[in-house]
Each structure stands twice: as structure tokens, then as C-alpha cells.
Scaffold this motif. Structure first.
Motif, PDB file in Angstrom:
ATOM      1  N   GLU A  55      -4.917   4.321  -6.489  1.00 42.06           N
ATOM      2  CA  GLU A  55      -5.976   4.713  -5.562  1.00 42.06           C
ATOM      3  C   GLU A  55      -6.076   6.226  -5.489  1.00 42.06           C
ATOM      4  O   GLU A  55      -5.151   6.945  -5.836  1.00 42.06           O
ATOM      5  CB  GLU A  55      -5.776   4.094  -4.182  1.00 42.06           C
ATOM      6  CG  GLU A  55      -4.550   4.544  -3.456  1.00 42.06           C
ATOM      7  CD  GLU A  55      -4.470   3.930  -2.057  1.00 42.06           C
ATOM      8  OE1 GLU A  55      -5.433   3.270  -1.641  1.00 42.06           O
ATOM      9  OE2 GLU A  55      -3.449   4.138  -1.407  1.00 42.06           O
TER      10      GLU A  55
ATOM     11  N   ASP B 134       0.837  -1.198   0.000  1.00 43.81           N
ATOM     12  CA  ASP B 134       0.000   0.000   0.000  1.00 43.81           C
ATOM     13  C   ASP B 134       0.875   1.252   0.000  1.00 43.81           C
ATOM     14  O   ASP B 134       2.044   1.200   0.403  1.00 43.81           O
ATOM     15  CB  ASP B 134      -0.857  -0.034   1.281  1.00 43.81           C
ATOM     16  CG  ASP B 134      -2.084   0.837   1.196  1.00 43.81           C
ATOM     17  OD1 ASP B 134      -2.327   1.456   0.153  1.00 43.81           O
ATOM     18  OD2 ASP B 134      -2.821   0.886   2.203  1.00 43.81           O
ATOM     19  N   ASP B 135       0.298   2.366  -0.421  1.00 45.96           N
ATOM     20  CA  ASP B 135       0.981   3.675  -0.377  1.00 45.96           C
ATOM     21  C   ASP B 135       2.354   3.605  -1.028  1.00 45.96           C
ATOM     22  O   ASP B 135       3.303   4.243  -0.562  1.00 45.96           O
ATOM     23  CB  ASP B 135       1.147   4.160   1.078  1.00 45.96           C
ATOM     24  CG  ASP B 135      -0.181   4.263   1.804  1.00 45.96           C
ATOM     25  OD1 ASP B 135      -1.226   4.274   1.139  1.00 45.96           O
ATOM     26  OD2 ASP B 135      -0.162   4.330   3.045  1.00 45.96           O
TER      27      ASP B 135
END
Ligand code: C2E
Ligand code: CA
Ligand code: CA
Ligand code: CA
Length: 275
Positions: free
Chosen positions: A234, A178-179
Motif C-alpha cells: 500500500e 495491516d501496516d
């Protein structure tokens, strides 16, 4: 400690470094939030960039405190991480997300993975792999329908992290980073860690229309593809961003432009329309 009243908190406020009255109050309320069933999950759909078909959901934790109202995870997750409550809370999230995904499979014939965020402390808890195995067994969800989202921060203990990730992989669950791009040593980890998905941080998506924005996102996508991972963008908020990401070969899209995180019932309605 005895609760004497507001002034008591003022005292702590002066004497405990870094802790404010608000965080102390929030921490004490957080302790009871599980027991009082104040948590819920919202789910944000993800779509295939090429076909715009539903490809998965990210489960996002929500806390409605009767005393504080709706509290943002950005505020209470760090607190729960600090005092260790994130472990039982995270386990609740895992079970609930798996249970709900199984229900969508049975009742709507929708077979897509649900992504669950793992905090650092949860990742390094003693028996994480066994816990995940138990929850999959209890909820009867096949492991490929669960994606665990971790961040680059787990690489602080690189060898331990690699071991846990390989054990999770043996279990059959998928791992998402993530990120991606916001932490450090991102590239080194990619060599050692079994990662199925890279999630490009929303900061890069917001910068897509700047001078070097596309070049950077394009490079991340190429890197991920060369390593055999799927790429998720995202925070996709505009049509222009979606168009650019499709052109750059991004695999999955997630963001307000497509759908906001929504309660389980709203997603169920959405699935009914589809079928
Ligand atoms: P994250 O994992 O990076 O989750 C994405 C965040 O971006 C979510 O915020 C989501 O609501 C928001 N988002 C989605 N689409 C868009 C968009 O188009 N534009 C913008 N500006 N934002 C968008 P949320 O739900 O407030 O969660 C914040 C963070 O809290 C998450 O960031 C994650 O780090 C953490 N978190 C949430 N649920 C959990 C959980 O169950 N466990 C753990 N450990 N952390 C969680
Ligand atoms: Ca996430
Ligand atoms: Ca993220
Ligand atoms: Ca984030």
C-alpha cells in the motif's frame, strides 16, 4: 456537564491531562456525527500486480463535520477508539461497505472483496463475530467478499486474538494484517493467526529505492508467500515502486499511483467504464 462557553474549555484544558480544547470539542461533535449522517466511505481500488486487473477495494472512513470541516481519520479514529464510539461507528462502516459491495455485484457484475479496517476496541467487543455474521446476513454478502483488516496491536492478548480470528475464519471472512512490519512480534503472530493477506506498510514502499529497501520488502514478500498469504503493497505512489514490487513478486498493489480513495459514486462510474 453544562456548557458555559469557550472559557470553560480553557478550564478543562488546564486541568485534564492530555486533553486539549480541540479534542474536547471534537469528541462532543463526534458523538452526534453518526446520528446526523456526517460520515461517508471512500473506496480505494487494489489491482493485481501481474495483470493489473481490479482485485478489491479498501473502505476508508471520512467525516465531514459542519463545524470542523473535513476531519482526517488519523485525528478522529484515535479519539473514537478512546471513548468507545468506534464500536457503533465501526459497525456502520461494516454495514455500509458490505451493502455497497453487494450493490456493485448486482448492478455491475463486479465480484471483488471489500476490505474494512477494524480498530482494537472493535476487535475485542463482546460479540464481534455475531455482529459480522448478522451484517453479512442482512446485506446478503457472501463472506469471502469481506476482508477484515487488523493490526499487530491485537496481539497484546494473543490467546484471545487467536480465538476471535479462528471464529471469524469459520464464518468465512478473510483477515488481512495491516501496516505489517511496524508493530512488534510480527513473526510470532503469523504462526498462530489465520491470516490471508499481509499488507506491507507504506513506509517500506517509500524506502524501496534506498540501499536495503528492496531486500527488506523482498524478504517480507518471501515470508508471506511461504506462510501461504497474499501480499498487498500500500502507498504505491510512483511507477518505479510499482515496477520494483512486480519484480519482487508482490500480489496486489494499492496507492495513489493507481487510484486515490474515492466516493462510492466515482467508483461506480469507474465500474461502468469497465463493463
Ligand atoms: P490505513 O488503514 O493504513 O489506510 C491507508 C491510508 O493510506 C489511508 O489514509 C489512505 O488514504 C492512504 N493512502 C492510500 N494510498 C496512498 C498513497 O499512495 N500515498 C499515501 N501517502 N497515502 C496513501 P486515510 O484514509 O487518511 O486513513 C488513515 C488511517 O485511518 C487508516 O490507515 C486507518 O488506520 C484509519 N481508518 C480509516 N478508515 C477507518 C475505519 O473505517 N475504521 C478504522 N478503525 N480505522 C480507519
Ligand atoms: Ca488499512
Ligand atoms: Ca495500512
Ligand atoms: Ca496505517
Amino acid at each position: 456537564a453544562k456548557r458555559i462557553g469557550r472559557n470553560n474549555y480553557q478550564f478543562y484544558n488546564q486541568h485534564i491531562g492530555g486533553l486539549t480544547k480541540n479534542t474536547l470539542e471534537m469528541a462532543s461533535l463526534l458523538h452526534r456525527a453518526l446520528q446526523y449522517e456526517e460520515f461517508s466511505l471512500h473506496y480505494q481500488p487494489q489491482y493485481r500486480a501481474d495483470t493489473e486487473q481490479l482485485a478489491g477495494f479498501e473502505a476508508l472512513l471520512r467525516w465531514h463535520s459542519p463545524q470542523l470541516g473535513q476531519v482526517s481519520p488519523a485525528d478522529f479514529i484515535p479519539l473514537a477508539e478512546e471513548n468507545g464510539l468506534i464500536v457503533p461507528i465501526g459497525e456502520w462502516v461494516l454495514r455500509k461497505a458490505c451493502e455497497t459491495n453487494k450493490k456493485w455485484q448486482l448492478e455491475h457484475g463486479v465480484f471483488v472483496p471489500v476490505s474494512v479496517n477494524l480498530s482494537l476496541r472493535q476487535f475485542y467487543q463482546q460479540d464481534l463475530v455475531q455482529r459480522v455474521a448478522d451484517i453479512l446476513f442482512e446485506t446478503d454478502l457472501e463472506p469471502q467478499y469481506l476482508i477484515l483488516e487488523i493490526t499487530e496491536s491485537i496481539a497484546m492478548q494473543e490467546d484471545a486474538a487467536a480465538r476471535i480470528l479462528h471464529d471469524l475464519r469459520k464464518l468465512g471472512v478473510c483477515i488481512a494484517m495491516d501496516d505489517f512490519g511496524t508493530g512488534y512480534s510480527s513473526f510470532k503472530q503469523l504462526r498462530y493467526f489465520p491470516i490471508h493477506q499481509l499488507k506491507i506498510d507504506q513506509a517500506f514502499i517509500q524506502d524501496l529505492d534506498s540501499d536495503n529497501g528492496e531486500a527488506i520488502v523482498g524478504a517480507i514478500i518471501a515470508l508471506g508467500h511461504n506462510l501461504g498469504t497474499e501480499i498487498v503493497a500500500e502507498g504505491v505512489e510512483t511507477e518505479a515502486q510499482a515496477v520494483a514490487l512486480k519484480r519482487l513478486g508482490c500480489d496486489l498493489l494499492q496507492g495513489y499511483f493507481y487510484a486515490r480513495p474515492q466516493p462510492e459514486e466515482a467508483i461506480t462510474d469507474l465500474l461502468k467504464i469497465r463493463t
